[in-house]
Scaffold this motif. Structure first.
Motif: not given
Length: 408
Positions: A185-192, A204-205, A225-238, A262-264
């Motif tokens: 989440h920190r990486l994502m927030q700092d990139s927006i 990217g985050a 698991a076969r799918e997904g990443l160990p660390a995840n972040a996303m957002f929606i807007r407006g 959302g991040a996990y």
């Protein structure tokens, strides 16, 4: 220590002894309820009891536990070596060539019937989490009770009630998962930035956070698991945030956008949950009003959680506050939270109709939301563990507005 020299006790996963203790709890439960055999079809429940994590497809997998302490499994041939690599030693097994038959002329559940017959369970009391394999990826099949030509006591609670209270090892894995969710989440927030693409920033985050996780944890990290990443972040807007589960939208971040994130992390198969409401540019009075209301409601949720209360009582505190103190009951779209662990949502739920008694070791999300039509949604979510006197936050990301403003 090099990755090659890491012992299994250094790896971030549940150990064989804990899986054995889980099965022993089930054996005792079967004996108490005079159930002769239990068939477990749910992939997460199979993993919880055996340590066998796999990618569920149309091919049925079932773990069988008997009241006299035997462990058996129904497996497609393609998963046999995979089970042997991860799972416990089996007392018996039934292998089938392929779904729907692979030339055998027999449906896979007929192989399960043969296995139960060898175990001496046919004609006796048989239970299951569900009455047959779940319909996914084109699977078609009969109910287990139809195949066995006898009643089957189907009850997901047989296993899922055991999963509600987390062990120290589970909580440690979820604490580590929270650390990486916070980092993503920190990486994502700092990139927006204004003009950033929602999808590109989110992915990217997540990728950078995963790189950081793997660099720090090395061979201690064990993917499940076969799918997904160990660390995840996303957002929606407006105004899309006014939908509690709004989908991604193409396009760029604009000044004045409300962001719901959302991040996990996922460590040893166990998840975390972190969500924040943010604003691009200086927040106006309307945003500040709803943000403060949401933050206060979440605090009521934190304060409501303590052992001996019910989930419904905790939810009632939150709903009463939103209705009587905030006057915003019409903006509520969902309950306050849910349990989780191996899955993103697990029983029990912080809901007016869930009367489960809260116990130390339970892990919940706390996420009361307020949704203003055509304006925005306001929701923080935090991972908390129930302690002997209340609760402790495992996700540690700032909740305060000053820390959640994206420069315009």
């Amino acid at each position: 220590m090099s990755d090659a020299l890491l012992s299994k006790t250094d790896r971030l996963e549940i150990g064989a002894d804990e899986y054995r203790l889980r099965r022993e709890r089930v054996f005792r439960l079967l004996a108490e309820r005079e159930i002769d055999a239990l068939c477990v079809f749910g992939p997460t429940r199979v993993a919880y009891l055996s340590g066998f994590f796999f990618s569920p497809t149309e091919r049925p997998v079932a773990l069988v536990l008997t009241a006299d302490g035997r462990v058996a499994a129904l497996l497609p041939n393609l998963e046999l070596s995979h089970f042997q690599q991860q799972g416990p030693k089996l007392d018996d097994s039934a292998m089938y060539p392929e779904y729907p038959g692979g030339g055998s002329g027999r449906h896979p559940l007929l192989f399960l019937r043969d296995l139960l017959s060898r175990l001496g369970a046919l004609g006796k009391k048989i239970a299951a989490d569900v009455d047959g394999y779940e319909h996914r990826w084109g699977y078609r099949g009969p109910a287990l009770s139809a195949v066995l030509e006898q009643p089957v006591h189907a009850d997901v609670a047989l296993i899922d009630d055991l999963r509600m209270v987390k062990s120290a090892a589970e909580i440690a894995l979820m604490t580590e998962a929270c650390r990486w969710g916070d980092h993503a989440h920190r990486l994502m927030q700092d990139s927006i930035r204004v003009g950033s693409e929602e999808l590109l920033i989110s992915h990217g985050a997540s990728l950078q956070a995963t790189r950081d996780l793997l660099a720090e944890l090395g061979g201690r990290y064990v993917p499940k698991a076969r799918e997904g990443l160990p660390a995840n972040a996303m957002f929606i807007r407006g105004s899309n945030t006014a939908h509690p589960h709004g989908l991604h939208e193409a396009g760029a971040v604009a000044l004045g956008d409300v962001l719901v994130t959302g991040a996990y992390g996922v460590v040893g198969g166990y998840e975390s949950e972190l969500e924040r409401t943010m604003i691009v540019g200086e927040p106006d009075a309307e945003f500040q009003r709803y943000f403060a209301a949401m933050l206060a409601a979440q605090q009521v949720g934190f304060d409501a959680l303590r052992p001996g209360r019910t989930c419904a009582e905790a939810e009632s505190d939150v709903r009463r506050f939103i209705r009587d103190e905030l006057g915003m009951d019409d903006l509520v779209r969902h309950h306050t939270g849910h349990g989780f662990g191996l899955e993103g949502h697990e029983h029990p739920f912080l809901d007016l109709d869930d009367h489960t008694v809260i116990e130390p070791g339970m892990v919940f999300s706390v996420e009361p939301g307020l949704y203003v039509p055509e304006f925005a949604g306001f929701r923080h979510s935090d991972t908390v563990v129930i302690t002997v006197s209340g609760m402790e936050q495992l996700s540690l990301y700032s909740r305060e507005l000053d820390d959640l403003v994206v420069a315009g």
